[in-house]
Design a protein around this motif. Structure first.
Motif, PDB file in Angstrom:
ATOM      1  N   ASP A 110       1.266  -1.179  -0.083  1.00 22.04           N
ATOM      2  CA  ASP A 110      -0.054  -0.112   0.083  1.00 22.04           C
ATOM      3  C   ASP A 110       0.528   0.935   0.102  1.00 22.04           C
ATOM      4  O   ASP A 110       0.756   2.449  -0.876  1.00 22.04           O
ATOM      5  N   GLY A 152       2.380   1.485  -3.402  1.00 22.52           N
ATOM      6  CA  GLY A 152       1.627   2.128  -4.704  1.00 22.52           C
ATOM      7  C   GLY A 152       1.741   3.561  -4.470  1.00 22.52           C
ATOM      8  O   GLY A 152       1.651   4.203  -5.523  1.00 22.52           O
ATOM      9  N   LYS A 153       1.301   4.164  -3.515  1.00 21.82           N
ATOM     10  CA  LYS A 153       1.349   5.453  -2.920  1.00 21.82           C
ATOM     11  C   LYS A 153       2.381   6.146  -3.596  1.00 21.82           C
ATOM     12  O   LYS A 153       2.470   7.253  -4.389  1.00 21.82           O
TER      13      LYS A 153
END
Length: 195
Positions: free
Chosen positions: A12, A15-16
């Protein structure tokens, strides 16, 4: 007892960061794209010239045929140079014999203005419209590798005469009211055409 929270590694956070980097690259590209474009130089037409895009459909069709015929004329001339010491430009009868448009008298010839073609001097072909409909009277100069095409844009144009024309010169056509066609794909369309 000590408790420690362990975050799951589902990508996560990475991915950002990847999404932020992609967004930043797209933003920079969007801002810089107009500065990376090449500008097409605008061709400045002289008073005796007209762009092919400004012509009617009849003239464009005739010019398309003449551009193809120009290649055939030059090929026939080069073939005659190989077989003889001095090359001969093909006569109108020879062009008709090889079915080279627009010299052939067929249905297309009738629709385009029933032009009467003549070889005025070496590599200079003139088609005089004998019908009020169809393409205007036209001159094709096949001396160079690219065709040099002139139109009689009005009825006050003086036609070329084989008996009085000794040396073909673009100035002669300009003085007699002819209009030169400028092709957009021509490397020489900046107004400095060689005549």
């Amino acid at each position: 007892m000590i408790r420690q929270t362990v975050r799951s590694d589902n990508g996560d956070r990475e991915g950002k960061w990847v999404a932020l980097c992609i967004g930043l690259i797209l933003l920079v590209s969007f801002v810089l794209l107009p500065y990376h474009q090449t500008k097409q130089p605008k061709s400045v037409l002289l008073s005796h010239q007209i762009s092919i895009t400004d012509l009617a459909a009849e003239e464009i069709a005739m010019i398309a045929e003449l551009r193809l015929a120009h290649e055939e004329i030059r090929n026939l001339y080069q073939d005659s140079q190989l077989s003889a010491a001095v090359g001969q430009w093909p006569q109108i009868s020879e062009l008709q014999e090889f079915w080279i448009a627009p010299f052939v008298t067929d249905k297309s010839w009738e629709r385009k203005g029933r032009h009467q073609w003549a070889l005025i001097t070496d590599a200079i072909y003139q088609g005089v419209r004998s019908d009020d409909k169809g393409a205007m009277s036209i001159v094709l100069n096949s001396h160079s590798a690219t065709p040099d095409i002139w139109l009689a844009m009005n009825d006050n144009v003086s036609l070329l005469d084989a008996n009085t024309l000794r040396d073909f010169d673009g100035k002669h056509l300009i003085n007699n009211g002819w209009t030169q066609i400028v092709f957009n794909d021509s490397p020489n369309n900046n107004g400095s055409h060689n005549h």
